[in-house]
Design a protein around this motif. Structure first.
Motif, short mmCIF file in Angstrom:
data_model
loop_
_atom_site.label_atom_id
_atom_site.label_comp_id
_atom_site.label_asym_id
_atom_site.label_seq_id
_atom_site.Cartn_x
_atom_site.Cartn_y
_atom_site.Cartn_z
N ALA A 57 38.65 47.31 42.29
CA ALA A 57 38.24 46.11 41.55
C ALA A 57 37.35 45.21 42.40
CB ALA A 57 39.48 45.34 41.08
N LYS A 58 37.70 45.03 43.67
CA LYS A 58 36.92 44.14 44.53
C LYS A 58 35.58 44.77 44.92
CE LYS A 58 38.19 40.59 45.54
NZ LYS A 58 38.20 39.33 44.77
N ALA A 59 35.55 46.08 45.14
CA ALA A 59 34.28 46.73 45.48
C ALA A 59 33.31 46.63 44.31
CB ALA A 59 34.52 48.19 45.85
N ARG A 60 33.82 46.81 43.10
CA ARG A 60 32.98 46.67 41.92
C ARG A 60 32.44 45.24 41.81
NH1 ARG A 60 32.15 49.52 37.46
NH2 ARG A 60 33.71 51.09 38.04
N GLU A 61 33.30 44.28 42.05
CA GLU A 61 32.89 42.87 42.00
C GLU A 61 31.88 42.56 43.10
OE1 GLU A 61 35.49 38.85 41.64
OE2 GLU A 61 35.77 39.97 43.50
N SER A 62 32.15 43.03 44.32
CA SER A 62 31.26 42.72 45.44
C SER A 62 29.88 43.31 45.24
CB SER A 62 31.87 43.24 46.75
OG SER A 62 33.03 42.51 47.09
N TYR A 63 29.80 44.52 44.70
CA TYR A 63 28.50 45.13 44.43
C TYR A 63 27.76 44.36 43.34
CZ TYR A 63 25.00 48.80 43.73
OH TYR A 63 23.82 49.50 43.65
N GLY A 64 28.47 44.07 42.25
CA GLY A 64 27.84 43.37 41.14
C GLY A 64 27.45 41.95 41.45
N VAL A 109 24.71 33.26 43.76
CA VAL A 109 24.57 32.07 44.60
C VAL A 109 25.81 31.94 45.49
CG1 VAL A 109 24.35 29.56 44.60
CG2 VAL A 109 23.13 30.92 42.89
N GLY A 110 25.59 31.75 46.78
CA GLY A 110 26.70 31.63 47.73
C GLY A 110 27.15 30.19 47.89
N TYR A 111 27.99 29.75 46.98
CA TYR A 111 28.47 28.37 47.01
C TYR A 111 29.51 28.17 48.11
CZ TYR A 111 26.40 27.60 42.37
OH TYR A 111 25.53 27.47 41.32
N PRO A 112 29.64 26.94 48.61
CA PRO A 112 30.79 26.63 49.46
C PRO A 112 32.09 26.80 48.67
CG PRO A 112 29.13 24.89 49.55
CD PRO A 112 28.75 25.79 48.42
N LYS A 113 33.15 27.14 49.37
CA LYS A 113 34.48 27.32 48.77
C LYS A 113 34.45 28.34 47.64
CE LYS A 113 35.86 22.55 49.83
NZ LYS A 113 36.67 22.89 51.02
N GLU A 114 33.70 29.43 47.87
CA GLU A 114 33.55 30.44 46.83
C GLU A 114 34.87 31.17 46.58
OE1 GLU A 114 30.51 34.09 45.74
OE2 GLU A 114 31.07 33.78 47.83
N GLU A 115 35.17 31.42 45.33
CA GLU A 115 36.31 32.23 44.91
C GLU A 115 35.82 33.38 44.04
OE1 GLU A 115 39.68 32.10 45.54
OE2 GLU A 115 39.26 30.54 47.02
N ARG A 116 36.43 34.55 44.23
CA ARG A 116 36.17 35.69 43.35
C ARG A 116 37.52 36.19 42.84
NH1 ARG A 116 31.10 38.97 46.19
NH2 ARG A 116 29.68 37.18 46.22
N PHE A 117 37.58 36.63 41.59
CA PHE A 117 38.86 36.75 40.91
C PHE A 117 39.28 38.18 40.57
CE2 PHE A 117 37.21 32.50 40.19
CZ PHE A 117 38.31 31.72 40.53
N ALA A 118 38.43 39.16 40.81
CA ALA A 118 38.81 40.54 40.50
C ALA A 118 40.00 40.97 41.37
CB ALA A 118 37.63 41.48 40.73
N SER A 176 44.23 25.01 40.34
CA SER A 176 43.23 26.01 40.69
C SER A 176 43.70 26.76 41.93
CB SER A 176 41.89 25.32 40.96
OG SER A 176 40.90 26.27 41.31
N MET A 177 43.85 28.07 41.80
CA MET A 177 44.39 28.89 42.88
C MET A 177 43.27 29.44 43.76
SD MET A 177 47.72 29.18 42.95
CE MET A 177 49.10 28.67 41.92
N GLY A 178 43.57 29.55 45.05
CA GLY A 178 42.66 30.17 46.01
C GLY A 178 43.28 31.43 46.58
N PHE A 179 42.44 32.28 47.12
CA PHE A 179 42.86 33.58 47.65
C PHE A 179 42.89 33.51 49.16
CE2 PHE A 179 41.99 38.02 48.90
CZ PHE A 179 42.97 38.68 48.17
N HIS A 180 44.05 33.81 49.75
CA HIS A 180 44.21 33.73 51.21
C HIS A 180 44.99 34.95 51.69
CE1 HIS A 180 42.82 29.50 51.44
NE2 HIS A 180 43.34 29.42 50.24
N ALA A 181 44.27 35.94 52.24
CA ALA A 181 44.90 37.14 52.80
C ALA A 181 45.84 37.80 51.79
CB ALA A 181 45.64 36.80 54.09
N GLY A 182 45.41 37.88 50.54
CA GLY A 182 46.20 38.51 49.51
C GLY A 182 47.08 37.56 48.73
N TRP A 183 47.33 36.37 49.26
CA TRP A 183 48.19 35.39 48.61
C TRP A 183 47.39 34.53 47.62
CZ3 TRP A 183 53.34 35.54 49.66
CH2 TRP A 183 53.75 36.13 50.87
N GLU A 184 48.09 34.02 46.62
CA GLU A 184 47.57 32.98 45.74
C GLU A 184 48.16 31.65 46.22
OE1 GLU A 184 45.38 33.42 43.16
OE2 GLU A 184 45.27 35.54 43.73
N GLN A 185 47.28 30.71 46.53
CA GLN A 185 47.73 29.41 47.05
C GLN A 185 46.99 28.30 46.32
OE1 GLN A 185 46.87 28.71 51.23
NE2 GLN A 185 48.69 27.41 51.45
#
Length: 700
Positions: free
Chosen positions: A404-411, A416-425, A444-453
């Motif tokens: 899921a993340k490889a597909r997202e990263s390629y696409g 635009v590389g915003y500050p505090k970027e989040e990706r959700f796949a 609003s949740m953030g991603f930290h080493a696999g965790w939702e915070q």
């Protein structure tokens, strides 16, 4: 052929894989004076992803640290032909990243504020200069450009052969075809590397096997989160307008249309990145392995898949409309979940290193070879590159997440590389804290080493959701509200993503005293200590508590969990310390409670004396809180009065609910990491990995 060479039975370093990354590492190690460097290639050099790469080179990178890798690569490539006698086909016409929307202009301005971290030239230019560098552009949509002199492209095959020639020149041995058939570790930490030609006993092994990296990792029990993706580019026949030019065109990157385009002789080479719903993963290789014999083969091309990008390129570069396509290349390149490579020693086993997962191997090869060579020889990394550490992934990085993340990263390659970027796949992973279900719909949740915070929390009337911007956006007001909550009342934050280790045993104090530049705390006390490298540089910042005689709790940042654990485990093994080290990160939840009323709220739930005299700063106690045993440390990264509560995950929700009920009269509420960071900055608390980096910390 291998049969014509003297086979080595022992080696200092065995490198597995003969693409541009593997040959670069062999070159750098041998040139630096390491004896007995051996590279094993299963078929022929460049087989895999190197031989068919488009060969783009650039000084640019949006990150601060990886930009150094690009710089070292290009400086090496500029001189490699003179050093080795092997042509590399380096072209340096410069490159322009095109801004055709206001958000892109903002992004370029943002990047210009960061460019002074490095010596590389980078300029924001207007449409006139853009057209001067690439006169074949349709300028209707061009607002600005980010120009990097010295960028260009190189012939990947010739580059690899030059690196191999240099490696041999300085004494390295390269064997091919020499597939690795097995890996066995000896009791002394050395490796037996098995091949059809014999076995080599190596002090260390380095996996540089490209899209075979997973299979090499499986030999020793690792499932590396790498996956091949299909990448296509097309090459045109001679274009008269290109042939008529007096100098080579700059490489352009049309970011909104998500493609790169460069001159290829008298024609053009064009490579797009499809959207995530259209791109193709070679996920069968993850499940079933790479087909035997695959090496210099390609996939069947599919122009329909990239037609949208071709049409946008024709609009931006009108001469493409009449150009004949003479070649379409569709080959595998390797992606990790976040697109960055995995470079360094791997946690969980000694003397196993990786340099894998390169989506941009050509521009990374030279600099990463130097970076890894310096680390191997000197025992520590030359500068901070934790974003590429292989240990940023863990057991939570399973195959569905990786895909899921490889597909997202390629696409999302050119979003635009915003500050505090989040990706959700791929989210959430298996890593969720004991209060995730309570909080997931409240903010609003953030991603930290696999965790939702939680980053910040919603209130009625707030504009909810993820709204990235270079300006004040929807979280600005709510985060200010949370800051006032903590400064004036009391707030609760989920800090579960912290890395958490228990170190105990006869030599625990001796080991930690060796690792850290601080006196170890007495039983029931806590301090913040810095773990040092052999040269006295700071490797990590860790909070240490002695829970009972000889038993220590170590707390580190979420992104440093396995990075720091590996360093501690390595020292314990090499120093033969009698200790037991356990990673309890997933077992223990953490709640922070902070603010002037935090003491009052906790005192309602426990018989323990929470006063200044009864519970001093940086003290730790095991207390009963609402009927649950909790390890409490008086500390707060907000700079306000506060405690961190370490709780079994299964009891975390009950404790959170009890605290919220007890603090109702005090106006208690949740707050997130955005508010915590704002508060710590106002107090002058520098953040590890943010305001403080390894390369700018040296102990006296």
């Amino acid at each position: 052929p291998v049969s014509a060479k003297r086979w080595k039975d022992t080696a200092e370093t065995v490198i597995i894989g003969g693409g541009c990354v593997g040959t670069s590492l062999a070159y750098h190690l041998a040139k630096a004076g390491m004896k007995d460097v051996v590279l094993l290639e299963k078929s022929e050099l460049t087989a895999g992803s190197t031989w068919h790469a488009a060969g783009l080179t650039t000084y640019y990178h949006p990150g601060i640290n990886v930009k150094k890798i690009h710089y070292d690569s290009l400086k090496l490539y500029e001189n490699l032909e003179a050093e080795t006698g092997q042509a590399v086909g380096l072209h340096t016409p410069g490159s322009v990243r095109i801004a055709s929307t206001p958000a892109r202009v903002d992004e370029m301005r943002y990047q210009m504020t960061r460019t002074h971290w490095h010596v590389t030239e980078q300029y924001m230019i207007g449409p006139e200069k853009v057209q001067e560098l690439f006169p074949l552009l349709n300028m209707d949509k061009v607002l600005a450009g980010l120009y990097t002199p010295g960028d260009g492209h190189i012939d990947p095959y010739s580059l690899t052969m030059a690196l191999a020639a240099g490696a041999r020149m300085y004494g390295a041995q390269i064997y091919n075809p020499a597939p690795v058939t097995g890996l066995s570790q000896m009791s002394d930490g050395k490796w037996d590397v098995q091949t059809p030609h014999g076995t080599i006993r190596a002090n260390r092994i380095v996996n540089t096997a490209g899209f075979w990296a997973r299979e090499v990792g499986k030999m020793i029990g690792f499932e590396h989160p790498t996956i091949p993706v299909h990448h296509q580019y097309v090459v045109t026949a001679t274009v008269p307008e290109v042939k008529a030019l007096k100098k080579e065109l700059a490489v352009i990157r049309d970011l909104e249309a998500s493609y790169y385009l460069r001159q290829e002789r008298d024609g053009l080479l064009f490579g797009p990145y499809e959207k995530m719903e259209k791109m193709v993963l070679q996920d069968s290789w993850v499940r079933e392995g790479v087909p035997p014999g695959f090496g210099k083969e390609l996939f069947e091309s599919d122009l329909d898949r990239i037609m949208e990008h071709i049409e946008m390129a024709m609009e931006m570069v009108p001469v493409l409309k009449k150009a004949d396509i003479i070649n379409t290349v569709s080959g595998p390149i390797t992606y990790t979940p976040d697109l960055l490579p995995m470079v360094g020693p791997h946690q969980g086993v000694s003397n196993y290193w990786t340099a894998i997962g390169f989506g941009y191997g050509i521009i990374h090869a030279g600099g990463m070879g130097k970076f890894l060579s310096d680390w191997i020889r000197n025992g520590e990394p030359p500068y901070d590159l934790i974003e590429c550490d292989p240990n940023r992934y863990g057991k939570w990085t399973d195959v569905p997440f990786t895909c899921a993340k490889a597909r997202e990263s390629y696409g999302y390659n050119n979003v635009v590389g915003y500050p505090k970027e989040e990706r959700f796949a791929g989210r959430p992973t298996s890593r969720t804290s004991g209060v995730y279900e309570l909080l997931k719909d409240k903010g609003s949740m953030g991603f930290h080493a696999g965790w939702e915070q939680p980053h910040w929390f919603y209130k009625p009337g707030d504009e909810t959701g993820y709204k990235p911007s270079f300006r004040r956006t929807n979280w600005f007001g709510p985060v200010g509200r949370e800051c006032r909550l903590v400064m004036e009342k009391v707030g609760v934050i989920d800090l579960t993503p912290f890395g958490k280790f228990i170190v105990k045993g006869k030599d625990s104090h001796k080991l930690l005293d060796r690792l850290f530049a601080n006196t170890m705390p007495k039983v029931g006390l806590t301090n913040i200590s810095h773990m040092l490298t052999p040269n006295g540089r700071v490797y990590a910042e860790v909070t240490i508590t002695q829970l009972e005689p000889g038993k220590f709790l170590l707390i580190t940042g979420s992104g440093s969990e396995l990075h720091d654990l590996r360093w501690i485990e390595r020292e314990a093994v090499e120093g033969r310390y009698d200790v037991d080290i356990s990673n309890v990160t997933d077992d223990i939840g953490v709640l922070g409670i902070a603010g002037p009323d935090s003491r009052k709220v906790l005192q309602k739930l426990t018989n323990e004396d929470m006063s200044d005299a009864g519970f001093k700063f940086l003290h730790c106690k095991s207390i009963e809180l609402a009927g649950v045993t909790v390890r409490a440390i008086r500390i707060s990264y907000t700079g306000e009065l506060g405690w961190e509560l370490y709780i079994d995950q299964k009891n975390m929700a009950a404790v959170h609910q009890a605290i919220m009920a007890a603090g109702k009269d005090e106006g208690i509420d949740n707050f997130g990491t955005y508010a915590m960071n704002s508060l710590r900055l106002e107090k002058g608390f520098r953040g590890w990995g943010a305001e403080v980096h390894k390369q700018n910390l040296q102990t006296n």
